[in-house]
Scaffold this motif. Sequence first.
Motif, PDB file in Angstrom:
ATOM      1  N   MET A   1      74.026 -15.266  -1.928  1.00 51.11           N
ATOM      2  CA  MET A   1      74.271 -13.971  -2.492  1.00 51.11           C
ATOM      3  C   MET A   1      75.464 -13.305  -1.804  1.00 51.11           C
ATOM      4  O   MET A   1      76.269 -12.662  -2.467  1.00 51.11           O
ATOM      5  CB  MET A   1      73.020 -13.113  -2.401  1.00 51.11           C
ATOM      6  N   GLU A   2      75.535 -13.494  -0.504  1.00 48.06           N
ATOM      7  CA  GLU A   2      76.665 -12.895   0.220  1.00 48.06           C
ATOM      8  C   GLU A   2      77.979 -13.575  -0.141  1.00 48.06           C
ATOM      9  O   GLU A   2      79.025 -12.931  -0.162  1.00 48.06           O
ATOM     10  CB  GLU A   2      76.413 -12.925   1.734  1.00 48.06           C
ATOM     11  N   GLU A  20      77.492  -4.074  -5.265  1.00 45.89           N
ATOM     12  CA  GLU A  20      77.103  -5.238  -4.477  1.00 45.89           C
ATOM     13  C   GLU A  20      75.610  -5.522  -4.570  1.00 45.89           C
ATOM     14  O   GLU A  20      75.206  -6.689  -4.619  1.00 45.89           O
ATOM     15  CB  GLU A  20      77.551  -5.071  -3.030  1.00 45.89           C
ATOM     16  N   ASP A  21      74.777  -4.489  -4.610  1.00 46.53           N
ATOM     17  CA  ASP A  21      73.331  -4.710  -4.705  1.00 46.53           C
ATOM     18  C   ASP A  21      72.975  -5.363  -6.037  1.00 46.53           C
ATOM     19  O   ASP A  21      72.164  -6.294  -6.083  1.00 46.53           O
ATOM     20  CB  ASP A  21      72.571  -3.397  -4.536  1.00 46.53           C
ATOM     21  N   ARG A  24      74.106  -8.988  -5.929  1.00 42.53           N
ATOM     22  CA  ARG A  24      73.152  -9.802  -5.154  1.00 42.53           C
ATOM     23  C   ARG A  24      71.915 -10.125  -5.987  1.00 42.53           C
ATOM     24  O   ARG A  24      71.417 -11.248  -5.974  1.00 42.53           O
ATOM     25  CB  ARG A  24      72.751  -9.067  -3.876  1.00 42.53           C
ATOM     26  N   THR A  27      72.822 -12.669  -8.685  1.00 41.02           N
ATOM     27  CA  THR A  27      73.087 -13.955  -8.045  1.00 41.02           C
ATOM     28  C   THR A  27      71.775 -14.616  -7.635  1.00 41.02           C
ATOM     29  O   THR A  27      71.589 -15.824  -7.816  1.00 41.02           O
ATOM     30  CB  THR A  27      74.010 -13.775  -6.824  1.00 41.02           C
TER      31      THR A  27
END
Length: 128
Positions: A1-2, A20-21, A24, A27
């Motif tokens: 995820m990162e 970004e959340d 993540r 993903t």
Amino acid sequence: MEEAVRNFRVVGSPGFALDEDELRERTGLAYDRSYDRPGMMRQAISVIASGDRTPGLRAIKAPTLVIHGDSDRMCDISGGRAIAAAIPGAELVVIEGMGHNLPRALWPRISALIAAQVQRVEAGTSVQ
């Protein structure tokens, strides 16, 4: 995820905030559904191996809308222009600040573009 977050910081849309959340979460769901790291390599190789698609694009008769970001680092805008030029009657819409993703902030605009295309086709006002 990162890794996805790092990648989309580079190839994403510089004109729009990267959630970004949410990235993540998507993903993680994609990973859980089917993780296939070599799949990305197979896709890249198939793009290279497929050669020039222009003759096939010229044969498209369906009304076509090409949407491309002007900030896409993975697929240069010249590719979007070439696709639109190759498809008879295609319409090209270039979105400023959009990269190689579909930022949530653009969902209404992109949906409206697609809906307008459908309405034109259904009304018989398409240029094709």
